[in-house]
Design a protein around this motif. Structure first.
Motif, PDB file in Angstrom:
ATOM      1  N   GLY A 129       0.808  -1.210   0.000  1.00 18.11           N
ATOM      2  CA  GLY A 129       0.000   0.000   0.000  1.00 18.11           C
ATOM      3  C   GLY A 129       0.839   1.258   0.000  1.00 18.11           C
ATOM      4  O   GLY A 129       2.075   1.209  -0.074  1.00 18.11           O
ATOM      5  N   SER A 130       0.147   2.392   0.085  1.00 17.47           N
ATOM      6  CA  SER A 130       0.797   3.700   0.020  1.00 17.47           C
ATOM      7  C   SER A 130       0.297   4.602   1.137  1.00 17.47           C
ATOM      8  O   SER A 130      -0.839   4.478   1.602  1.00 17.47           O
ATOM      9  N   LEU A 131       1.160   5.503   1.538  1.00 17.48           N
ATOM     10  CA  LEU A 131       0.804   6.574   2.463  1.00 17.48           C
ATOM     11  C   LEU A 131       1.556   7.829   2.048  1.00 17.48           C
ATOM     12  O   LEU A 131       2.654   7.742   1.470  1.00 17.48           O
ATOM     13  N   ARG A 132       0.987   8.965   2.382  1.00 16.87           N
ATOM     14  CA  ARG A 132       1.661  10.231   2.146  1.00 16.87           C
ATOM     15  C   ARG A 132       1.761  10.983   3.456  1.00 16.87           C
ATOM     16  O   ARG A 132       0.746  11.334   4.065  1.00 16.87           O
ATOM     17  N   LEU A 133       2.980  11.251   3.876  1.00 14.89           N
ATOM     18  CA  LEU A 133       3.219  12.026   5.086  1.00 14.89           C
ATOM     19  C   LEU A 133       3.411  13.487   4.728  1.00 14.89           C
ATOM     20  O   LEU A 133       3.996  13.813   3.694  1.00 14.89           O
ATOM     21  N   VAL A 187      14.834   2.671   0.657  1.00 10.69           N
ATOM     22  CA  VAL A 187      13.569   3.252   0.183  1.00 10.69           C
ATOM     23  C   VAL A 187      13.664   3.789  -1.244  1.00 10.69           C
ATOM     24  O   VAL A 187      12.663   4.247  -1.794  1.00 10.69           O
ATOM     25  N   LYS A 188      14.847   3.731  -1.830  1.00 13.73           N
ATOM     26  CA  LYS A 188      15.013   4.238  -3.196  1.00 13.73           C
ATOM     27  C   LYS A 188      14.071   3.516  -4.150  1.00 13.73           C
ATOM     28  O   LYS A 188      13.956   2.292  -4.120  1.00 13.73           O
ATOM     29  N   GLY A 189      13.413   4.300  -4.990  1.00  8.41           N
ATOM     30  CA  GLY A 189      12.477   3.740  -5.949  1.00  8.41           C
ATOM     31  C   GLY A 189      11.075   3.535  -5.406  1.00  8.41           C
ATOM     32  O   GLY A 189      10.154   3.249  -6.169  1.00  8.41           O
ATOM     33  N   ARG A 190      10.908   3.674  -4.098  1.00  9.37           N
ATOM     34  CA  ARG A 190       9.593   3.489  -3.477  1.00  9.37           C
ATOM     35  C   ARG A 190       9.068   4.774  -2.821  1.00  9.37           C
ATOM     36  O   ARG A 190       7.866   5.021  -2.826  1.00  9.37           O
ATOM     37  N   PHE A 191       9.968   5.558  -2.260  1.00  2.00           N
ATOM     38  CA  PHE A 191       9.589   6.769  -1.554  1.00  2.00           C
ATOM     39  C   PHE A 191      10.020   7.992  -2.354  1.00  2.00           C
ATOM     40  O   PHE A 191      11.055   7.964  -3.031  1.00  2.00           O
ATOM     41  N   THR A 192       9.239   9.062  -2.232  1.00  2.00           N
ATOM     42  CA  THR A 192       9.566  10.324  -2.888  1.00  2.00           C
ATOM     43  C   THR A 192       9.383  11.471  -1.907  1.00  2.00           C
ATOM     44  O   THR A 192       8.295  11.632  -1.336  1.00  2.00           O
ATOM     45  N   ILE A 193      10.435  12.247  -1.726  1.00  2.00           N
ATOM     46  CA  ILE A 193      10.346  13.439  -0.870  1.00  2.00           C
ATOM     47  C   ILE A 193      10.164  14.654  -1.761  1.00  2.00           C
ATOM     48  O   ILE A 193      10.734  14.730  -2.854  1.00  2.00           O
ATOM     49  N   ASP A 203       7.212  22.065  -0.672  1.00  2.00           N
ATOM     50  CA  ASP A 203       6.460  23.181  -1.229  1.00  2.00           C
ATOM     51  C   ASP A 203       6.793  24.394  -0.374  1.00  2.00           C
ATOM     52  O   ASP A 203       6.236  24.567   0.716  1.00  2.00           O
ATOM     53  N   ASN A 204       7.699  25.222  -0.845  1.00  2.39           N
ATOM     54  CA  ASN A 204       8.140  26.356  -0.037  1.00  2.39           C
ATOM     55  C   ASN A 204       7.020  27.386   0.156  1.00  2.39           C
ATOM     56  O   ASN A 204       6.989  28.102   1.159  1.00  2.39           O
ATOM     57  N   ALA A 205       6.112  27.462  -0.770  1.00  2.00           N
ATOM     58  CA  ALA A 205       4.996  28.407  -0.635  1.00  2.00           C
ATOM     59  C   ALA A 205       4.051  27.979   0.490  1.00  2.00           C
ATOM     60  O   ALA A 205       3.427  28.829   1.137  1.00  2.00           O
ATOM     61  N   GLN A 206       3.955  26.668   0.710  1.00  2.00           N
ATOM     62  CA  GLN A 206       3.074  26.133   1.749  1.00  2.00           C
ATOM     63  C   GLN A 206       3.832  25.758   3.015  1.00  2.00           C
ATOM     64  O   GLN A 206       3.238  25.269   3.975  1.00  2.00           O
ATOM     65  N   ASN A 207       5.155  25.977   3.033  1.00  2.00           N
ATOM     66  CA  ASN A 207       5.981  25.614   4.201  1.00  2.00           C
ATOM     67  C   ASN A 207       5.776  24.159   4.602  1.00  2.00           C
ATOM     68  O   ASN A 207       5.657  23.840   5.797  1.00  2.00           O
ATOM     69  N   THR A 208       5.748  23.296   3.610  1.00  2.00           N
ATOM     70  CA  THR A 208       5.432  21.900   3.865  1.00  2.00           C
ATOM     71  C   THR A 208       6.389  20.996   3.096  1.00  2.00           C
ATOM     72  O   THR A 208       6.748  21.291   1.955  1.00  2.00           O
ATOM     73  N   VAL A 209       6.761  19.901   3.747  1.00  2.00           N
ATOM     74  CA  VAL A 209       7.535  18.857   3.094  1.00  2.00           C
ATOM     75  C   VAL A 209       6.712  17.572   3.144  1.00  2.00           C
ATOM     76  O   VAL A 209       6.001  17.315   4.121  1.00  2.00           O
ATOM     77  N   TYR A 210       6.797  16.796   2.073  1.00  2.56           N
ATOM     78  CA  TYR A 210       6.001  15.594   1.940  1.00  2.56           C
ATOM     79  C   TYR A 210       6.904  14.368   1.773  1.00  2.56           C
ATOM     80  O   TYR A 210       8.041  14.460   1.306  1.00  2.56           O
ATOM     81  N   LEU A 211       6.347  13.227   2.134  1.00  6.41           N
ATOM     82  CA  LEU A 211       7.000  11.959   1.860  1.00  6.41           C
ATOM     83  C   LEU A 211       5.938  11.013   1.307  1.00  6.41           C
ATOM     84  O   LEU A 211       5.064  10.562   2.045  1.00  6.41           O
ATOM     85  N   GLN A 212       6.013  10.762   0.006  1.00  4.48           N
ATOM     86  CA  GLN A 212       5.119   9.802  -0.624  1.00  4.48           C
ATOM     87  C   GLN A 212       5.753   8.431  -0.522  1.00  4.48           C
ATOM     88  O   GLN A 212       6.878   8.224  -0.999  1.00  4.48           O
ATOM     89  N   MET A 213       5.032   7.516   0.098  1.00  4.23           N
ATOM     90  CA  MET A 213       5.573   6.177   0.337  1.00  4.23           C
ATOM     91  C   MET A 213       4.712   5.157  -0.404  1.00  4.23           C
ATOM     92  O   MET A 213       3.523   5.006  -0.105  1.00  4.23           O
ATOM     93  N   ASN A 214       5.308   4.504  -1.371  1.00  3.73           N
ATOM     94  CA  ASN A 214       4.625   3.482  -2.161  1.00  3.73           C
ATOM     95  C   ASN A 214       5.263   2.118  -1.914  1.00  3.73           C
ATOM     96  O   ASN A 214       6.379   2.022  -1.402  1.00  3.73           O
TER      97      ASN A 214
END
Length: 116
Positions: free
Chosen positions: A16-20, A63-69, A72-83
């Motif tokens: 599965g996937s989650l987005r932090l 996590v290479k190939g599965r996770f993406t960091i 968004d500097n405009a939103q002051n947010t960092v994300y971690l997409q985990m597949n």
């Protein structure tokens, strides 16, 4: 001072996937290197992924190939997409803000549980 608040953790089945998300406040977000770390029970905290102010990205080999960091500097947010999540990805995930010669800041963490 930088305040970091993580969200998006939860329980999923393997594959599965989650987005932090990590929302930052209190400083100029764009100048900080933002990272995601994780700590599993009985293990040391480890770097998962990080993105510098200039957009340079680093991933842990596991996590290479599965996770993406991303950030968004405009939103002051960092994300971690985990597949393609695996049971070994189960951990508390922490957001981190770092700059050279400055004390790093940490969020309180968000639990990710992957069941087989």
């Amino acid at each position: 001072q930088v305040q970091l608040v993580e969200s998006g953790g939860g329980s999923v089945q393997a594959g599965g996937s989650l987005r932090l998300s990590c929302a930052a406040s209190g400083s100029i977000f764009s100048i900080w290197t933002m990272g995601w770390y994780r700590q599993a029970p009985g293990k040391q905290r480890e770097l998962v992924a990080a993105v510098t102010s200039g957009g340079i990205i680093n991933y842990a080999d596991s996590v290479k190939g599965r996770f993406t960091i991303s950030r968004d500097n405009a939103q002051n947010t960092v994300y971690l997409q985990m597949n393609s999540l695996k049971p070994e990805d189960t951990a508390v995930y922490y957001c981190n803000a770092a700059r050279f010669a400055r004390t790093p800041y940490w969020g309180r963490g968000t639990q990710v549980t992957v069941s087989s």
